[in-house]
Design a protein around this motif. Sequence first.
Motif, short mmCIF file in Angstrom:
data_model
loop_
_atom_site.label_atom_id
_atom_site.label_comp_id
_atom_site.label_asym_id
_atom_site.label_seq_id
_atom_site.Cartn_x
_atom_site.Cartn_y
_atom_site.Cartn_z
N PHE A 1 0.82 -1.26 0.07
CA PHE A 1 -0.11 0.21 0.08
C PHE A 1 1.06 1.27 0.13
O PHE A 1 2.01 1.22 0.52
N THR A 2 0.44 2.37 -0.68
CA THR A 2 1.24 3.68 -0.53
C THR A 2 0.20 4.48 0.45
O THR A 2 -0.92 4.36 0.50
N ARG A 3 0.96 5.50 1.05
CA ARG A 3 0.39 6.36 2.00
C ARG A 3 0.09 7.61 1.24
O ARG A 3 1.07 8.12 0.59
N THR A 4 -0.74 8.34 1.67
CA THR A 4 -1.04 9.82 1.33
C THR A 4 -1.48 10.56 2.46
O THR A 4 -1.66 10.14 3.36
N VAL A 5 -1.70 11.62 2.33
CA VAL A 5 -1.97 12.76 3.34
C VAL A 5 -3.14 13.58 2.51
O VAL A 5 -3.01 14.22 1.62
N LEU A 6 -4.26 13.39 3.28
CA LEU A 6 -5.55 14.11 2.79
C LEU A 6 -6.07 15.17 3.94
O LEU A 6 -6.56 14.86 4.95
N ASP A 7 -5.67 16.25 3.74
CA ASP A 7 -6.10 17.43 4.51
C ASP A 7 -5.61 17.17 5.66
O ASP A 7 -6.26 17.33 6.78
N GLY A 8 -4.43 16.97 5.87
CA GLY A 8 -3.78 16.47 7.08
C GLY A 8 -3.70 15.15 7.73
O GLY A 8 -3.27 14.86 8.73
N ARG A 9 -4.49 14.47 7.12
CA ARG A 9 -4.83 13.12 7.60
C ARG A 9 -4.07 12.07 6.84
O ARG A 9 -4.26 11.87 5.82
N SER A 10 -3.19 11.26 7.67
CA SER A 10 -2.29 10.16 6.95
C SER A 10 -3.29 9.20 6.51
O SER A 10 -4.59 8.78 7.31
#
Lengths: 480, 480
Positions: free
Chosen positions: B436-445
Amino acid sequence: MTPDDFRRHGHEMVDWIADFLDGVGSERVFPDVSPGDVRSQLPEHPPTEPESFDAVMADLEHIIVPGLTQWQHPGFFAWFPSNTSYPSILGELMAAGLGINAMAWATSPAATELETLMVDWMHELLGLPARFHSQSEHGGGVIQGSASEATLVAMLAARWKVTNGDVNADGDTTRLVGYATSQAHSSIEKGFRIAGIGTDHLRVVEHDDSFAMRPESLRELIAADRAAGLTPFFVCATNGTTSSMAFDPIEQIADVCERDEVWLHVDAAMSGIAALEPEYRWVNDGLDRVDSYSTNPHKWMGINFDCNLFWTADRASLIGALSILPPYLQSAAAEAGAAIDYRDWQVPLGRRFRALKLWFALRTDGVEPTKQMIRRQVGWTQQLAALVGADDRFDIVAPHPLNLLCIARRGATIDESNALTDALIDAANATGTVLFTRTVLDGRSTLRVSIGASATTFDDVADAWQLLSELANSASSTPD
Amino acid sequence: MTPDDFRRHGHEMVDWIADFLDGVGSERVFPDVSPGDVRSQLPEHPPTEPESFDAVMADLEHIIVPGLTQWQHPGFFAWFPSNTSYPSILGELMAAGLGINAMAWATSPAATELETLMVDWMHELLGLPARFHSQSEHGGGVIQGSASEATLVAMLAARWKVTNGDVNADGDTTRLVGYATSQAHSSIEKGFRIAGIGTDHLRVVEHDDSFAMRPESLRELIAADRAAGLTPFFVCATNGTTSSMAFDPIEQIADVCERDEVWLHVDAAMSGIAALEPEYRWVNDGLDRVDSYSTNPHKWMGINFDCNLFWTADRASLIGALSILPPYLQSAAAEAGAAIDYRDWQVPLGRRFRALKLWFALRTDGVEPTKQMIRRQVGWTQQLAALVGADDRFDIVAPHPLNLLCIARRGATIDESNALTDALIDAANATGTVLFTRTVLDGRSTLRVSIGASATTFDDVADAWQLLSELANSASSTPD
């Protein structure tokens, strides 16, 4: 397509390619087609039901292949060589089969590390200066798709450096000026457009009778621009220009660039590979004083397109210009500085596993066959030059230290000469046995004989000369 | 390598690839390597004598493959799919074997004409608006290497148009401003750097709770820039953002762009291919009002990388921005306007024969298998969403209309939530069975579950969810 179908058709295709490359000399070099002829033989709409592999191969043979310009043909003397070789074809097949993306270390560690090793192997084989080695303090190399991209990223690195990185944010290129001769590749001008600098900011440096840059002209232009408050930032010198294979004097250009702190890029797209052979290693003269360098294994060396090698002595400026790091592309290894993310060394994000082609070729064939081919083809070029030089219907219009001979018909006037040369090119190409391209050198229409296809033999060169000689006598090459 | 060796090793390699793709699920998805591990197993210097093909294949199997991130693995839920398919592998093999350069019509007429036909076939299969068809009055399509390059050339065409072409010469980008959300791809920012416009001239348009562009914010930003005497020239909207697969509202954005005469490019790199299936053809909504559009058969469709499709409704601006014509590239056919020279539609000069991959795949497999896969994978994504939604340890943090599910661990605070999510991603990836890859959505991991590998089955998705669910209970995913 099932796995079993893939095996069967894959074997068939491998055999087809071997047959094709063996028989490519029996095709026309330039196809006998007009625009639209190929498309008109193919269905306008995609099939609604799957078709057999055999049907596709039949169309390939009967419609596509007869419509191709045959770059692997022994009579191909056009543009520049674009040699393919058996191991590099297999490397490309393997890259497609593995189906990975080499954009960053984390997206496939072995692809990145093999690429770094391959640029270092090529660094050693070409005898390049230590400053470009990936394990040097500030330098490194990367595989790009084309020399155009290499030139562009060199320009971007130079621009980043001279603006201390400010250009990334403010885009202010107002005072920047760059330099090349009229003989430099079209990608310099295209790069100045793409980079938003503009071709008004690209100075045309004078060239001498051999079509090589005049360093004194460069020095004067830079001084004038400095006096006018402008910022000279980039010089593109060429080792082997496209039109006539002229070599700019790198040492003397480096004298100017070092004093003025201007980034010096050397574009050796076609001719740099000659350094594989120690006899021609003079093509590297001065490279220990340049900021970036580029040459194409996909031309003379037989690594199928695309495979451009780009080295810089200042990777920090390159990465500064091109690195972007959104969260979905971050990785622990890259953050620790332990890994290279080649996406930051190039324009696109995604990357194929191009290092495989080099690896397969360098291990199974090595470079000895290429070195022998280079020696042979340089020799044939000199033999051809002797023949042309002894023929008073022709002029040799540029120096020919390697494998390109530029010739023109003599005429009472420049216009007559040009008309005779143009007619000769057209008549020769119309036979379908050879393909030459035309260029213009200081107003003179020129027939380029680029001897570089790996299938070309001395007989092909001799036949080509005989054809040109005969055509020069015939009515078809007399201007109206 | 002799022709006979090529046949023998080529057959072996085809079989090797079939075996590899059949068994890729038994490899680790992400290799157990640290930076330098792969290179340290390989010789630092190139061989001085040719080695056997078997030796290379042995190193490939024992050193390279275990060091790759396996994009074809059924447990590959990372970044985006990069599917390869049997006919597209054969198309790539054929392109390497033919060894031609498709930079211009004259450098291989059939390559250019097949490419035009393939972009038209894809135009039909995707149901795109007439304005993009190659036989429309002003539009046309081309195969680019990547969506990054497509975005860049769209930007260059827009810049050329708004400056009436002056930018090619004067490089004056001082007053230009462009627009995208923070969710747009990193190539927008990279493009603004490369094009010498600068990221200060790229406005970040607000996005709504679904991470889609707020057209009202765009309208306001453009109005403010106009009032300040600036020149809004380019909007990049996204159909399926990388982080969360958000869809910007194209119709409403087009309302703004049309009124303000701003070039609208739509980047549908990942999701545009969904339009093959009529059920998801809503991804095309509004495209009849945009200036350029791009999607990647090399992601979800199974045409091995690289194969990006780029269409524009204004080919004159594209060619104006990128066409350079030195004597050695001139041809009678192009001068007559009868032929397309695709080098003038892209950044590099040289071009591979990429159309073959599409042709082989569209004829032998057709798009029905891809459509079925898309329907299945969208369905599994919704099933997974139901499971995650019913689990109070998790939040779904973005809409999931297609095949990407963005999830996060719940926590008492945002920091705790983020720590739990990050630990979960690391723990899951460490098993080697999934990636899986990680992203950040509006500050949320956020943990991204991208369900797109062609080898993935529902069992793989169910196993992945069971793994995540178990790991969420275990100590390893509890933050310190």
